[in-house]
Write a protein that holds these residues in place. Structure first.
Motif, PDB file in Angstrom:
ATOM      1  N   LEU A  63     -38.919 159.467  54.720  1.00 14.16           N
ATOM      2  CA  LEU A  63     -39.839 158.581  55.433  1.00 14.16           C
ATOM      3  C   LEU A  63     -40.337 159.238  56.719  1.00 14.16           C
ATOM      4  CD1 LEU A  63     -41.235 155.843  55.615  1.00 14.16           C
ATOM      5  CD2 LEU A  63     -39.183 154.940  56.726  1.00 14.16           C
ATOM      6  N   VAL A  64     -39.446 159.919  57.421  1.00 16.25           N
ATOM      7  CA  VAL A  64     -39.834 160.635  58.648  1.00 16.25           C
ATOM      8  C   VAL A  64     -40.866 161.711  58.324  1.00 16.25           C
ATOM      9  CG1 VAL A  64     -39.034 162.184  60.475  1.00 16.25           C
ATOM     10  CG2 VAL A  64     -37.666 160.194  59.856  1.00 16.25           C
ATOM     11  N   LEU A  65     -40.599 162.463  57.266  1.00 11.78           N
ATOM     12  CA  LEU A  65     -41.503 163.539  56.861  1.00 11.78           C
ATOM     13  C   LEU A  65     -42.859 162.976  56.449  1.00 11.78           C
ATOM     14  CD1 LEU A  65     -41.535 166.618  56.451  1.00 11.78           C
ATOM     15  CD2 LEU A  65     -40.870 166.241  54.081  1.00 11.78           C
ATOM     16  N   PHE A  66     -42.851 161.898  55.676  1.00 13.44           N
ATOM     17  CA  PHE A  66     -44.087 161.241  55.257  1.00 13.44           C
ATOM     18  C   PHE A  66     -44.890 160.778  56.469  1.00 13.44           C
ATOM     19  CE2 PHE A  66     -46.036 157.038  54.662  1.00 13.44           C
ATOM     20  CZ  PHE A  66     -46.995 157.306  53.693  1.00 13.44           C
ATOM     21  N   THR A  67     -44.227 160.126  57.416  1.00 14.78           N
ATOM     22  CA  THR A  67     -44.901 159.577  58.596  1.00 14.78           C
ATOM     23  C   THR A  67     -45.480 160.687  59.468  1.00 14.78           C
ATOM     24  OG1 THR A  67     -43.289 157.765  58.573  1.00 14.78           O
ATOM     25  CG2 THR A  67     -44.601 158.027  60.563  1.00 14.78           C
ATOM     26  N   ARG A  68     -44.693 161.731  59.706  1.00 16.81           N
ATOM     27  CA  ARG A  68     -45.153 162.820  60.568  1.00 16.81           C
ATOM     28  C   ARG A  68     -46.299 163.599  59.923  1.00 16.81           C
ATOM     29  NH1 ARG A  68     -43.303 164.429  65.093  1.00 16.81           N
ATOM     30  NH2 ARG A  68     -41.308 163.353  64.897  1.00 16.81           N
ATOM     31  N   GLN A  69     -46.196 163.864  58.621  1.00 20.47           N
ATOM     32  CA  GLN A  69     -47.261 164.595  57.932  1.00 20.47           C
ATOM     33  C   GLN A  69     -48.559 163.789  57.904  1.00 20.47           C
ATOM     34  OE1 GLN A  69     -45.329 165.439  54.158  1.00 20.47           O
ATOM     35  NE2 GLN A  69     -45.079 167.587  54.689  1.00 20.47           N
ATOM     36  N   LEU A  70     -48.440 162.487  57.658  1.00 16.99           N
ATOM     37  CA  LEU A  70     -49.622 161.627  57.627  1.00 16.99           C
ATOM     38  C   LEU A  70     -50.292 161.583  58.998  1.00 16.99           C
ATOM     39  CD1 LEU A  70     -51.365 159.744  55.917  1.00 16.99           C
ATOM     40  CD2 LEU A  70     -49.829 157.864  56.525  1.00 16.99           C
ATOM     41  N   SER A  71     -49.485 161.498  60.048  1.00 19.34           N
ATOM     42  CA  SER A  71     -50.018 161.512  61.415  1.00 19.34           C
ATOM     43  C   SER A  71     -50.756 162.816  61.702  1.00 19.34           C
ATOM     44  CB  SER A  71     -48.876 161.322  62.413  1.00 19.34           C
ATOM     45  OG  SER A  71     -49.317 161.570  63.726  1.00 19.34           O
ATOM     46  N   SER A  72     -50.169 163.917  61.292  1.00 16.27           N
ATOM     47  CA  SER A  72     -50.765 165.234  61.538  1.00 16.27           C
ATOM     48  C   SER A  72     -52.101 165.389  60.812  1.00 16.27           C
ATOM     49  CB  SER A  72     -49.786 166.320  61.092  1.00 16.27           C
ATOM     50  OG  SER A  72     -50.344 167.606  61.275  1.00 16.27           O
ATOM     51  N   ILE A  73     -52.165 164.929  59.566  1.00 21.17           N
ATOM     52  CA  ILE A  73     -53.403 165.051  58.780  1.00 21.17           C
ATOM     53  C   ILE A  73     -54.494 164.157  59.353  1.00 21.17           C
ATOM     54  CG2 ILE A  73     -54.430 164.721  56.498  1.00 21.17           C
ATOM     55  CD1 ILE A  73     -51.618 165.292  55.319  1.00 21.17           C
ATOM     56  N   LEU A  74     -54.122 162.924  59.744  1.00 23.42           N
ATOM     57  CA  LEU A  74     -55.110 161.996  60.305  1.00 23.42           C
ATOM     58  C   LEU A  74     -55.662 162.491  61.639  1.00 23.42           C
ATOM     59  CD1 LEU A  74     -53.443 158.537  59.519  1.00 23.42           C
ATOM     60  CD2 LEU A  74     -55.548 159.427  58.525  1.00 23.42           C
ATOM     61  N   SER A  75     -54.799 163.116  62.447  1.00 21.45           N
ATOM     62  CA  SER A  75     -55.232 163.612  63.765  1.00 21.45           C
ATOM     63  C   SER A  75     -56.253 164.744  63.656  1.00 21.45           C
ATOM     64  CB  SER A  75     -54.026 164.093  64.583  1.00 21.45           C
ATOM     65  OG  SER A  75     -53.383 165.172  63.934  1.00 21.45           O
ATOM     66  N   SER A  76     -56.331 165.369  62.467  1.00 25.59           N
ATOM     67  CA  SER A  76     -57.305 166.453  62.264  1.00 25.59           C
ATOM     68  C   SER A  76     -58.694 165.916  61.939  1.00 25.59           C
ATOM     69  CB  SER A  76     -56.827 167.380  61.143  1.00 25.59           C
ATOM     70  OG  SER A  76     -56.794 166.692  59.906  1.00 25.59           O
ATOM     71  N   GLY A  77     -58.813 164.588  61.809  1.00 24.60           N
ATOM     72  CA  GLY A  77     -60.121 163.978  61.609  1.00 24.60           C
ATOM     73  C   GLY A  77     -60.401 163.498  60.203  1.00 24.60           C
ATOM     74  N   LEU A  78     -59.467 163.645  59.289  1.00 27.88           N
ATOM     75  CA  LEU A  78     -59.669 163.197  57.909  1.00 27.88           C
ATOM     76  C   LEU A  78     -59.466 161.687  57.792  1.00 27.88           C
ATOM     77  CD1 LEU A  78     -57.787 166.008  55.931  1.00 27.88           C
ATOM     78  CD2 LEU A  78     -60.236 165.822  56.353  1.00 27.88           C
ATOM     79  N   THR A  79     -60.025 161.112  56.746  1.00 29.96           N
ATOM     80  CA  THR A  79     -59.859 159.677  56.505  1.00 29.96           C
ATOM     81  C   THR A  79     -58.468 159.413  55.924  1.00 29.96           C
ATOM     82  OG1 THR A  79     -60.708 159.803  54.239  1.00 29.96           O
ATOM     83  CG2 THR A  79     -62.319 159.440  56.008  1.00 29.96           C
ATOM     84  N   LEU A  80     -58.087 158.128  55.915  1.00 36.84           N
ATOM     85  CA  LEU A  80     -56.772 157.753  55.381  1.00 36.84           C
ATOM     86  C   LEU A  80     -56.670 158.122  53.911  1.00 36.84           C
ATOM     87  CD1 LEU A  80     -54.033 156.334  55.643  1.00 36.84           C
ATOM     88  CD2 LEU A  80     -55.204 154.163  55.170  1.00 36.84           C
ATOM     89  N   MET A  81     -57.739 157.885  53.143  1.00 43.52           N
ATOM     90  CA  MET A  81     -57.713 158.215  51.714  1.00 43.52           C
ATOM     91  C   MET A  81     -57.544 159.712  51.489  1.00 43.52           C
ATOM     92  SD  MET A  81     -57.702 157.119  48.671  1.00 43.52           S
ATOM     93  CE  MET A  81     -58.160 155.416  48.931  1.00 43.52           C
ATOM     94  N   GLN A  82     -58.273 160.515  52.255  1.00 43.42           N
ATOM     95  CA  GLN A  82     -58.146 161.970  52.141  1.00 43.42           C
ATOM     96  C   GLN A  82     -56.732 162.420  52.513  1.00 43.42           C
ATOM     97  OE1 GLN A  82     -61.413 162.899  54.784  1.00 43.42           O
ATOM     98  NE2 GLN A  82     -62.706 163.619  53.093  1.00 43.42           N
ATOM     99  N   ALA A  83     -56.198 161.811  53.578  1.00 43.55           N
ATOM    100  CA  ALA A  83     -54.854 162.164  54.053  1.00 43.55           C
ATOM    101  C   ALA A  83     -53.797 161.849  53.000  1.00 43.55           C
ATOM    102  CB  ALA A  83     -54.547 161.425  55.351  1.00 43.55           C
TER     103      ALA A  83
END
Length: 400
Positions: A63-83
């Protein structure tokens, strides 16, 4: 119902996943609407027990890995679906991968991310869902996810610290029980026969050992039944309000361990409360949701009462000051946070203070327990040796 599917997309790539649909026909229609050609679509059935399933459950680390990776991808400007689509390819745990695929399907249907994860309460707790819901409303999902990942890691670290402190005494106690059981069942009866053949007068300690051994051998089904009965009755009583109140009250009054429990509760509460307030959740709602993280009836009731007083217009600090279970440093930091308008920062700072206090208490506890356990072991071993050796020593002395 859950529908499992395999389909080819517009590029001809085969994908598979899980959908929520009324029936198979609805799932097929959804796939075709999204430009996918269904290859196989079937209702998921509950699987029987398998040993591999034991090792595929999502852990806190997943869960930690999922949350951190999702945060990192979203911060790069991608949409939630892309992330989520990118994340699906990175997840290693089969169960977590299946959950991500289900989240993608739900978000594609137009559900919010909070509603999508709410379908998995065993993975995403109410605090997590509430924070995501607040983050979606405020538009700071990536930042809240980053804070969530940090919070989960701190929770994991705190839990492992407590477990490591308790592991040593628990192992020693279990080994002592096993050794005593072996002695009573196998060793003492053999020695008893020896003593009877030699007609040796037995000292009091040896008589006690022999009596306990005979009772254990003769009535072990009764002893086992009593242990199980007491265990079941205790668990049922523990689920009642009175049972929880009494046990939680005793826990807080335990020497040394009580202090550790209080500091752990304060660390968890202040961190969660600060996280919720920082994400934009209303203070009263934040208090009520944080109350459940304490795991203690006394603290939960107090925090819920504080929420009621805050709802009536009383400041959080003044409402907290009415309960002596909250330490002065927490009350002062809350008042400073209210005055400066930075309540979340004050709470997170005080949570770090309590975490350091927990670390210090655990180290002190571990250091103090070692000689205490050695003394207990020494007394137990000495009693056994005296009980076993004394009759033989008396016999040899009388022969000389």
């Amino acid at each position: 119902m859950k529908i499992q599917y395999r389909a080819t997309n517009k590029e001809g790539k085969v994908t598979q996943g899980v959908l929520e649909a009324k029936d198979v026909n609805e799932a097929v229609g959804f796939l075709r609407t999204n430009g996918m050609l269904p290859l196989s679509v079937r209702e998921m059935t509950s699987q029987g027990f398998s040993f591999s399933a034991l090792f595929q459950k999502s852990s806190t680390q997943d869960l930690v890995l999922f949350t951190r990776q999702l945060s990192s991808i979203l911060s790069s400007g991608l949409t939630l679906m892309q992330a989520l689509n990118i994340l699906k390819e990175q997840v290693q745990n089969p169960q977590m991968k299946q959950i991500v695929e289900s989240l993608i399907a739900d978000v594609q249907e137009g559900k919010t991310f909070a509603d999508a994860i709410a379908k998995y309460p065993k993975i995403f707790n109410p605090i997590y869902i509430s924070l995501i819901r607040a983050a979606e409303s405020s538009g700071f999902l990536d930042k809240v996810l980053l804070r969530l990942a940090d919070n989960l890691e701190k929770q994991q670290k705190l839990a492992s610290t407590i477990k490591s402190a308790l592991a040593y005494p628990i192992i020693v106690i279990v080994l002592m029980i096993v050794v005593m059981f072996v002695m009573m069942i196998f060793v003492i009866p053999q020695l008893t026969v020896l003593y009877q053949n030699l007609n040796i007068p037995l000292p009091f300690t040896t008589q006690v050992m022999v009596a306990v051994s005979n009772f254990t051998i003769g009535f072990w089904p009764l002893i086992l039944g009593m242990v199980i009965l007491i265990g079941v009755a205790y668990n049922r009583w523990l689920k009642t309000e009175s049972g929880k109140l009494i046990t939680d009250s005793i826990k807080l009054k335990l020497p040394v361990f009580g202090v550790l429990i209080r500091k752990t509760i304060m660390a968890e509460f202040s961190r969660t409360f600060g996280l919720l307030v920082g994400a934009g959740t209303l203070v009263v709602q934040s208090l009520n949701e944080s109350a459940d993280t304490t795991g203690n009836v006394i603290y939960r009731s107090a925090i819920q009462e504080i929420a009621k007083r805050v709802e009536k217009g009383i400041s959080i600090g003044d409402a907290m000051a009415a309960f002596d279970i909250f330490p002065p440093i927490l009350i002062q930091m809350v008042k400073i946070g209210e005055q400066t308008g930075k309540l979340d920062e004050s709470l997170l700072k005080v949570s770090e203070y309590f975490e350091r206090e927990v670390d210090g208490t655990v180290k002190t506890l571990t250091t103090a327990m070692e000689p205490f356990i050695m003394i207990i072991l020494g007394i137990g071993v000495s009693f056994l040796i005296i009980s076993i050796i004394t009759p033989i020593y008396n016999l040899t002395s009388s022969i000389q």
